[in-house]
Design a protein around this motif. Structure first.
Motif, short mmCIF file in Angstrom:
data_model
loop_
_atom_site.label_atom_id
_atom_site.label_comp_id
_atom_site.label_asym_id
_atom_site.label_seq_id
_atom_site.Cartn_x
_atom_site.Cartn_y
_atom_site.Cartn_z
N ALA A 179 -41.07 -24.95 -37.89
CA ALA A 179 -39.70 -25.41 -38.06
C ALA A 179 -38.71 -24.31 -37.68
O ALA A 179 -37.69 -24.58 -37.02
CB ALA A 179 -39.46 -25.87 -39.50
N LEU A 180 -39.00 -23.08 -38.06
CA LEU A 180 -38.11 -21.97 -37.70
C LEU A 180 -38.03 -21.81 -36.19
O LEU A 180 -36.96 -21.56 -35.64
CB LEU A 180 -38.61 -20.67 -38.35
CG LEU A 180 -38.57 -20.62 -39.88
CD1 LEU A 180 -39.16 -19.30 -40.37
CD2 LEU A 180 -37.17 -20.80 -40.41
N GLY A 181 -39.17 -21.98 -35.52
CA GLY A 181 -39.19 -21.92 -34.07
C GLY A 181 -38.37 -23.02 -33.44
O GLY A 181 -37.68 -22.81 -32.44
N LEU A 182 -38.42 -24.21 -34.04
CA LEU A 182 -37.64 -25.34 -33.53
C LEU A 182 -36.15 -25.10 -33.74
O LEU A 182 -35.33 -25.45 -32.86
CB LEU A 182 -38.07 -26.63 -34.22
CG LEU A 182 -39.45 -27.18 -33.82
CD1 LEU A 182 -39.81 -28.36 -34.72
CD2 LEU A 182 -39.46 -27.60 -32.36
N GLY A 189 -31.02 -22.94 -28.63
CA GLY A 189 -31.27 -22.68 -27.21
C GLY A 189 -31.91 -21.34 -26.92
O GLY A 189 -31.83 -20.84 -25.79
N ALA A 190 -32.57 -20.74 -27.89
CA ALA A 190 -33.23 -19.45 -27.69
C ALA A 190 -34.62 -19.65 -27.08
O ALA A 190 -35.16 -20.76 -27.06
CB ALA A 190 -33.34 -18.70 -29.01
N GLY A 191 -35.21 -18.56 -26.62
CA GLY A 191 -36.55 -18.62 -26.08
C GLY A 191 -37.60 -18.66 -27.18
O GLY A 191 -37.33 -18.30 -28.34
N SER A 192 -38.79 -19.07 -26.83
CA SER A 192 -39.89 -19.10 -27.79
C SER A 192 -40.26 -17.68 -28.20
O SER A 192 -40.33 -16.77 -27.38
CB SER A 192 -41.11 -19.80 -27.18
OG SER A 192 -40.82 -21.15 -26.89
N LYS A 212 -34.45 -9.39 -31.73
CA LYS A 212 -33.56 -10.53 -31.47
C LYS A 212 -33.15 -11.18 -32.78
O LYS A 212 -33.97 -11.34 -33.69
CB LYS A 212 -34.25 -11.55 -30.57
CG LYS A 212 -34.65 -11.02 -29.20
CD LYS A 212 -35.40 -12.08 -28.41
CE LYS A 212 -35.85 -11.56 -27.06
NZ LYS A 212 -36.64 -12.58 -26.31
N THR A 213 -31.89 -11.57 -32.87
CA THR A 213 -31.39 -12.21 -34.08
C THR A 213 -30.57 -13.45 -33.71
O THR A 213 -29.93 -13.49 -32.66
CB THR A 213 -30.51 -11.26 -34.90
OG1 THR A 213 -29.42 -10.80 -34.09
CG2 THR A 213 -31.31 -10.06 -35.40
N LEU A 214 -30.59 -14.42 -34.61
CA LEU A 214 -29.83 -15.65 -34.42
C LEU A 214 -29.19 -16.07 -35.74
O LEU A 214 -29.67 -15.70 -36.81
CB LEU A 214 -30.75 -16.79 -33.95
CG LEU A 214 -31.44 -16.66 -32.59
CD1 LEU A 214 -32.44 -17.81 -32.43
CD2 LEU A 214 -30.41 -16.67 -31.46
N ARG A 215 -28.15 -16.84 -35.63
CA ARG A 215 -27.48 -17.39 -36.80
C ARG A 215 -27.37 -18.90 -36.63
O ARG A 215 -26.80 -19.39 -35.65
CB ARG A 215 -26.10 -16.79 -36.96
CG ARG A 215 -25.23 -17.42 -38.05
CD ARG A 215 -25.75 -17.12 -39.43
NE ARG A 215 -24.83 -17.58 -40.47
CZ ARG A 215 -25.03 -17.45 -41.76
NH1 ARG A 215 -26.13 -16.85 -42.19
NH2 ARG A 215 -24.15 -17.89 -42.64
N GLU A 243 -32.46 -35.61 -28.76
CA GLU A 243 -31.08 -35.16 -28.58
C GLU A 243 -30.78 -33.89 -29.39
O GLU A 243 -29.64 -33.47 -29.50
CB GLU A 243 -30.10 -36.26 -29.05
CG GLU A 243 -30.24 -37.58 -28.32
CD GLU A 243 -31.38 -38.42 -28.87
OE1 GLU A 243 -31.85 -38.14 -30.00
OE2 GLU A 243 -31.80 -39.35 -28.17
N GLY A 244 -31.83 -33.27 -29.91
CA GLY A 244 -31.64 -32.19 -30.87
C GLY A 244 -31.01 -30.94 -30.34
O GLY A 244 -30.28 -30.27 -31.04
N ARG A 245 -31.28 -30.58 -29.12
CA ARG A 245 -30.85 -29.27 -28.65
C ARG A 245 -29.34 -29.16 -28.56
O ARG A 245 -28.65 -30.03 -28.04
CB ARG A 245 -31.46 -28.94 -27.29
CG ARG A 245 -31.06 -27.56 -26.78
CD ARG A 245 -31.85 -27.16 -25.58
NE ARG A 245 -31.39 -25.85 -25.09
CZ ARG A 245 -31.98 -25.17 -24.12
NH1 ARG A 245 -33.05 -25.67 -23.54
NH2 ARG A 245 -31.51 -24.02 -23.73
N THR A 246 -28.82 -28.04 -29.07
CA THR A 246 -27.39 -27.74 -28.95
C THR A 246 -27.10 -27.31 -27.53
O THR A 246 -27.82 -26.48 -26.97
CB THR A 246 -27.00 -26.59 -29.93
OG1 THR A 246 -27.29 -27.01 -31.25
CG2 THR A 246 -25.54 -26.25 -29.79
N PRO A 247 -26.07 -27.84 -26.88
CA PRO A 247 -25.75 -27.47 -25.51
C PRO A 247 -25.51 -25.97 -25.40
O PRO A 247 -24.98 -25.36 -26.31
CB PRO A 247 -24.48 -28.26 -25.22
CG PRO A 247 -24.47 -29.37 -26.21
CD PRO A 247 -25.13 -28.86 -27.44
#
Length: 247
Positions: A179-182, A189-192, A212-215, A243-247
């Motif tokens: 789930a965190l990866g998803l 929109g980050a890489g795997s 790498k960090t994301l919020r 439709e999940g991915r954020t543009p």
């Protein structure tokens, strides 16, 4: 100064605060008052204020113990010209943390696991920067000052969430890495990568994979573990949808 309609200054500051792991700390030299700047590792308190783990042997620590006024610059690490990335210059007073040290210790170690090797050395202490404001530079037409109340996170009614944070972080990292990866790949929109959770607060979740960090901001503010479970399930369902991915 004109700001573009789609730009949210407070959101930009919040995101950079939560994602930053290093910054330039400016203090005043004890005795002379000359400016002194050093590189420090950074984590955040649940309200978003910066947390430092620094040695009393370091010059910057001696400086802030003599004069607590500090500034901290955090920048968005971008490829190419670093001046093209957003940055914030935070101002405030540094104070040594005595209360809630266990909470601060765990949040710092979640962001900087390697600090486990020296976190309990006698000369190291945690300091929190009590912020008064920030100067944001985020591109043409996106330069302005904000007061701390405009970008810090309200935690006045979120003690239940704060108390449950570490168990939730550990549960997500041990049982819900998919789930965190998803969240990272589909919603942000980050890489795997081997994404893990490094923090949770009323407004969002922090993700980290190596350097790498994301919020990931929550769609609405939460205050307790029950709300957290519901919102994480909803975000996972959104990430799995076509439709999940954020543009």
């Amino acid at each position: 100064m004109q700001l573009t309609p789609d730009f949210e200054p407070a959101k930009a500051v919040k995101s950079l605060l939560r994602r930053s792991r290093q910054g330039a700390l400016a203090t005043l030299m004890a005795g002379s008052g000359d400016p002194y700047c050093s590189l420090v590792n950074v984590a955040t308190h649940p309200d978003g204020s910066p947390i430092l783990l620094i040695s009393r042997l370091a010059i910057h620590t001696k400086n802030l113990l003599a004069d607590a006024r500090v500034s901290l610059m955090l920048d968005e690490r971008v490829e190419g010209d670093p001046l093209e990335g957003a940055r914030i210059m935070l101002s405030g007073h540094a104070e040594e943390i005595t209360a809630d040290r266990d909470l601060v210790r765990q949040r710092y170690l979640n962001a900087h696991p390697s600090a486990e090797a020296f976190v309990d050395f006698k000369d190291f202490s945690f300091f929190r920067i009590r912020l008064s404001g920030t100067h944001l530079v985020a591109g043409f037409g996106r330069i302005l000052d904000l007061k701390a109340a405009q970008f810090l996170t309200d935690i006045s009614d979120a003690q239940a969430l704060i108390d449950a944070e570490q168990s939730a972080v550990e549960h997500l990292n041990s049982d819900h890495r998919e789930a965190l990866g998803l969240y990272a790949t589909r919603l942000l929109g980050a890489g795997s990568a081997d994404w893990r959770c490094s923090g949770i607060d009323p407004e969002g979740i922090d993700l980290q994979a190596g350097t790498k960090t994301l919020r990931l901001d929550f769609p609405e503010r939460i205050t307790g573990p029950g709300d957290l479970r519901k919102i994480l399930v909803r975000l996972a369902d959104q990430a799995r949808s076509p439709e999940g991915r954020t543009p």
